[in-house]
Design a protein around this motif. Sequence first.
Motif, short mmCIF file in Angstrom:
data_model
loop_
_atom_site.label_atom_id
_atom_site.label_comp_id
_atom_site.label_asym_id
_atom_site.label_seq_id
_atom_site.Cartn_x
_atom_site.Cartn_y
_atom_site.Cartn_z
N GLU A 154 39.94 -27.46 -55.22
CA GLU A 154 39.11 -28.60 -54.81
C GLU A 154 39.62 -29.92 -55.37
OE1 GLU A 154 35.14 -27.70 -56.04
OE2 GLU A 154 34.97 -26.00 -54.68
N ASP A 155 40.25 -29.87 -56.55
CA ASP A 155 40.70 -31.09 -57.21
C ASP A 155 42.16 -31.44 -56.93
OD1 ASP A 155 38.17 -31.34 -58.41
OD2 ASP A 155 38.77 -30.03 -60.07
N ASP A 156 42.93 -30.48 -56.46
CA ASP A 156 44.36 -30.72 -56.24
C ASP A 156 44.81 -29.95 -55.00
OD1 ASP A 156 47.10 -31.03 -56.30
OD2 ASP A 156 47.33 -30.43 -58.41
N GLU A 157 44.98 -30.64 -53.89
CA GLU A 157 45.32 -29.97 -52.64
C GLU A 157 46.74 -29.41 -52.60
OE1 GLU A 157 46.44 -33.78 -49.84
OE2 GLU A 157 44.35 -33.13 -49.94
N SER A 158 47.52 -29.60 -53.67
CA SER A 158 48.86 -29.01 -53.73
C SER A 158 48.83 -27.62 -54.39
CB SER A 158 49.81 -29.93 -54.49
OG SER A 158 49.52 -29.93 -55.87
N VAL A 159 47.62 -27.13 -54.75
CA VAL A 159 47.48 -25.85 -55.43
C VAL A 159 46.70 -24.87 -54.55
CG1 VAL A 159 46.56 -24.66 -57.46
CG2 VAL A 159 47.56 -26.95 -57.70
N LEU A 160 47.29 -23.70 -54.32
CA LEU A 160 46.62 -22.61 -53.62
C LEU A 160 46.18 -21.60 -54.67
CD1 LEU A 160 45.84 -21.24 -50.91
CD2 LEU A 160 48.05 -20.07 -51.02
N ILE A 161 44.91 -21.18 -54.63
CA ILE A 161 44.37 -20.26 -55.64
C ILE A 161 44.17 -18.88 -55.03
CG2 ILE A 161 42.42 -19.80 -57.16
CD1 ILE A 161 41.98 -22.83 -57.31
N TYR A 162 44.67 -17.87 -55.74
CA TYR A 162 44.40 -16.47 -55.42
C TYR A 162 43.42 -15.96 -56.48
CZ TYR A 162 48.16 -15.56 -52.04
OH TYR A 162 48.95 -15.53 -50.92
N ASP A 163 42.19 -15.62 -56.08
CA ASP A 163 41.22 -14.98 -56.97
C ASP A 163 41.35 -13.48 -56.77
OD1 ASP A 163 39.98 -17.24 -58.15
OD2 ASP A 163 38.83 -17.56 -56.33
N ILE A 164 41.54 -12.74 -57.89
CA ILE A 164 41.84 -11.32 -57.78
C ILE A 164 40.97 -10.54 -58.77
CG2 ILE A 164 43.63 -9.55 -58.05
CD1 ILE A 164 45.60 -11.99 -57.39
N GLN A 165 40.33 -9.50 -58.25
CA GLN A 165 39.55 -8.59 -59.08
C GLN A 165 40.02 -7.17 -58.80
OE1 GLN A 165 37.34 -10.21 -56.51
NE2 GLN A 165 37.61 -12.10 -57.63
N VAL A 166 39.91 -6.31 -59.81
CA VAL A 166 40.21 -4.90 -59.66
C VAL A 166 38.87 -4.17 -59.55
CG1 VAL A 166 41.23 -2.85 -60.71
CG2 VAL A 166 42.36 -5.07 -60.97
N LEU A 167 38.66 -3.50 -58.43
CA LEU A 167 37.41 -2.78 -58.20
C LEU A 167 37.65 -1.29 -58.43
CD1 LEU A 167 34.50 -3.38 -57.27
CD2 LEU A 167 35.26 -2.94 -54.94
N THR A 168 36.77 -0.68 -59.24
CA THR A 168 36.87 0.75 -59.52
C THR A 168 35.64 1.45 -58.92
OG1 THR A 168 35.71 0.65 -61.64
CG2 THR A 168 38.10 0.29 -61.66
N SER A 169 35.74 2.77 -58.78
CA SER A 169 34.61 3.54 -58.27
C SER A 169 34.31 4.68 -59.23
CB SER A 169 34.90 4.07 -56.88
OG SER A 169 35.99 4.96 -56.92
N TYR A 170 33.05 5.14 -59.20
CA TYR A 170 32.62 6.27 -60.02
C TYR A 170 31.38 6.89 -59.40
CZ TYR A 170 29.05 3.10 -61.86
OH TYR A 170 28.00 2.23 -61.97
N ASP A 171 31.03 8.07 -59.84
CA ASP A 171 29.83 8.76 -59.38
C ASP A 171 28.72 8.49 -60.38
OD1 ASP A 171 27.79 10.49 -58.65
OD2 ASP A 171 29.10 12.23 -58.36
N PRO A 172 27.67 7.74 -60.01
CA PRO A 172 26.61 7.41 -60.97
C PRO A 172 25.76 8.61 -61.37
CG PRO A 172 26.06 6.58 -58.80
CD PRO A 172 27.45 7.13 -58.71
N ASN A 173 25.88 9.73 -60.65
CA ASN A 173 25.13 10.93 -61.02
C ASN A 173 25.76 11.67 -62.18
OD1 ASN A 173 23.14 10.64 -58.98
ND2 ASN A 173 24.64 11.36 -57.48
N VAL A 174 26.99 11.34 -62.53
CA VAL A 174 27.64 11.97 -63.67
C VAL A 174 27.14 11.23 -64.91
CG1 VAL A 174 29.84 12.43 -64.82
CG2 VAL A 174 29.66 12.61 -62.33
#
Length: 163
Positions: free
Chosen positions: A76-96
């Motif tokens: 938003e402040d600098d149009e010469s910058v492209l931002i990649y937002d990255i998250q690592v999503l994991t999965s699990y069984d909540p019944n365990v």
Amino acid sequence: MKKISLILILALTVVSFVSCSDDDGPSIAYQYAEVTGETLPDFFDLDEEYDITVTYELPDACNEFYTFNGGTHEDEDDESVLIYDIQVLTSYDPNVTECTEEGELTETKTLFEDFGIPSDFQYETIRFRFLTGANEDDEAEFLTVDVPVGEPEAEDPEETPAE
């Protein structure tokens, strides 16, 4: 006799329906992993390709990698910058309720294979923001790495005075 049979069939149907709705069978829940490292070049050459990996810490041994999540947007402040937002999503069984699995909690996966910058790319910098967790105010915290596009110009070595 027909009335008793009908009542018995209805009772069995209701019991069957109720027992199915209380099913504690396998299900899936998701959780973010903490990103602890990455492999990025010092700069991106135009029309070159790069493999980019991410190292992360699983929340516990019951979790497993599910996918990378995120998106891109212009700063938003600098149009010469492209931002990649990255998250690592994991999965699990909540019944365990008790995780007895043994396993390494630190993993490294390829985020981008053959990541390339086209010659007509309009940004000067790509900012990678990797989710590392949240602070005590429950605000997201990131590992941020800026990678310039194109080889940075070499600085002139300082001249040493003549003796």
